[in-house]
Design a protein around this motif. Structure first.
Motif, short mmCIF file in Angstrom:
data_model
loop_
_atom_site.label_atom_id
_atom_site.label_comp_id
_atom_site.label_asym_id
_atom_site.label_seq_id
_atom_site.Cartn_x
_atom_site.Cartn_y
_atom_site.Cartn_z
N ASP A 76 0.84 -1.20 0.00
CA ASP A 76 0.00 0.00 0.00
C ASP A 76 0.88 1.25 0.00
N THR A 77 0.39 2.28 -0.63
CA THR A 77 1.12 3.55 -0.64
C THR A 77 1.12 4.13 0.77
N LEU A 78 2.05 5.04 1.02
CA LEU A 78 2.10 5.68 2.33
C LEU A 78 0.82 6.45 2.62
N MET A 79 0.18 7.00 1.59
CA MET A 79 -1.08 7.71 1.80
C MET A 79 -2.17 6.75 2.28
N ILE A 80 -2.21 5.54 1.71
CA ILE A 80 -3.19 4.54 2.13
C ILE A 80 -2.89 4.09 3.56
N VAL A 81 -1.63 3.86 3.87
CA VAL A 81 -1.24 3.46 5.23
C VAL A 81 -1.63 4.56 6.22
N PHE A 82 -1.37 5.82 5.86
CA PHE A 82 -1.71 6.95 6.71
C PHE A 82 -3.23 7.05 6.90
N ALA A 83 -3.98 6.95 5.82
CA ALA A 83 -5.44 7.04 5.89
C ALA A 83 -6.00 5.90 6.74
N SER A 84 -5.45 4.73 6.56
CA SER A 84 -5.88 3.58 7.35
C SER A 84 -5.62 3.81 8.83
N ALA A 85 -4.45 4.34 9.15
CA ALA A 85 -4.09 4.59 10.55
C ALA A 85 -5.00 5.64 11.18
N ILE A 86 -5.24 6.73 10.46
CA ILE A 86 -6.10 7.80 10.99
C ILE A 86 -7.53 7.29 11.19
N SER A 87 -8.07 6.63 10.17
CA SER A 87 -9.44 6.14 10.29
C SER A 87 -9.55 5.09 11.39
N ASP A 121 -14.90 5.11 10.26
CA ASP A 121 -13.83 4.40 9.56
C ASP A 121 -13.99 4.52 8.05
N SER A 122 -15.20 4.30 7.58
CA SER A 122 -15.46 4.35 6.13
C SER A 122 -15.26 5.74 5.57
N ALA A 123 -15.87 6.73 6.19
CA ALA A 123 -15.79 8.10 5.66
C ALA A 123 -14.36 8.62 5.68
N ILE A 124 -13.67 8.44 6.78
CA ILE A 124 -12.31 8.96 6.88
C ILE A 124 -11.37 8.24 5.91
N PHE A 125 -11.45 6.91 5.86
CA PHE A 125 -10.55 6.18 4.98
C PHE A 125 -10.79 6.51 3.51
N VAL A 126 -12.04 6.54 3.11
CA VAL A 126 -12.34 6.82 1.70
C VAL A 126 -11.91 8.24 1.32
N ILE A 127 -12.21 9.20 2.16
CA ILE A 127 -11.88 10.59 1.82
C ILE A 127 -10.37 10.84 1.86
N ILE A 128 -9.70 10.39 2.92
CA ILE A 128 -8.26 10.65 3.03
C ILE A 128 -7.45 9.71 2.15
N GLY A 129 -7.87 8.46 2.04
CA GLY A 129 -7.04 7.48 1.34
C GLY A 129 -7.35 7.26 -0.12
N LEU A 130 -8.63 7.23 -0.48
CA LEU A 130 -8.99 6.80 -1.83
C LEU A 130 -9.43 7.91 -2.77
N SER A 131 -9.89 9.02 -2.22
CA SER A 131 -10.41 10.12 -3.05
C SER A 131 -9.26 10.86 -3.74
N PRO A 132 -9.59 11.83 -4.58
CA PRO A 132 -8.54 12.65 -5.19
C PRO A 132 -7.70 13.40 -4.15
N LEU A 133 -8.23 13.60 -2.96
CA LEU A 133 -7.48 14.22 -1.87
C LEU A 133 -6.31 13.33 -1.43
N GLY A 134 -6.50 12.01 -1.55
CA GLY A 134 -5.48 11.05 -1.14
C GLY A 134 -4.78 10.41 -2.33
N ALA A 135 -4.93 9.09 -2.43
CA ALA A 135 -4.24 8.34 -3.48
C ALA A 135 -4.89 8.50 -4.84
#
Length: 177
Positions: A76-87, A121-135
């Motif tokens: 996983d990219t560092l952005m995904i790891v970070f989003a996962s950790a925050i969520s 968990d869903s909202a934070i991970f998707v927005i920070i990790g998967l959206s254009p804001l993240g990865a």
């Protein structure tokens, strides 16, 4: 055993999410690991019920480190790891605190605290990790479908877990009467 199930469900969720393509149910987008993420909230509540809130935070911290390591090792990219950790931290903390404060039977506390944890968990991970804001794996148009899909699946898992837990507690209570 509860701690092991809690930690294993987190590792399995990461592995399954990394290895399998998301499911598409109409508009909903659901990573395969979501099935296991819903279970982590149930197992965390069981850990808290046995070991108490202060020790539960130690297990949450352990799970956070384990999850980040597994996620990174799976590529996983560092952005995904970070989003996962925050969520993870926000959702597990919310679940823990709601579970603690509700004055309801255990099955209802598991259900209600898990719904809130799953939503966060869903909202934070998707927005920070998967959206254009993240990865950038999802377009902004797909973000609501991804959040709603994950929340729906996690809520169903919470409901099933609460029903099973409620039945088990009733059976145990009848044995002692």
């Amino acid at each position: 055993m509860r701690i092991l199930l809690y930690l294993l469900s987190i590792v399995i969720a990461n592995v399954v999410t990394a290895r399998f393509a998301p499911l598409n149910f109409g508009l909903f987008i659901v990573p395969m690991g979501t099935l296991f993420v819903g279970a982590t909230f149930i197992f965390r509540d069981l850990v808290q019920n046995k070991y108490g809130r202060p020790k539960t935070y130690l297990f949450i911290f352990t799970a956070l480190i384990l999850s980040a390591i597994v996620s990174y090792l799976l590529g996983d990219t560092l952005m995904i790891v970070f989003a996962s950790a925050i969520s993870f931290v926000v959702a597990e903390t919310a679940d823990t605190e709601i579970y603690t404060r509700l004055k309801l039977p255990m099955a209802w506390r598991v259900f209600y605290s898990g719904i809130v944890g799953g939503l966060l968990d869903s909202a934070i991970f998707v927005i920070i990790g998967l959206s254009p804001l993240g990865a950038g794996f999802l377009t902004w148009d797909a973000v609501p479908a991804a959040i709603l899909g994950q929340v729906t699946v996690k809520t169903i898992i919470q409901m099933i877990g609460a029903i099973i837990l409620g039945r088990v507690l009733v059976i145990r209570e009848k044995r002692f009467v």
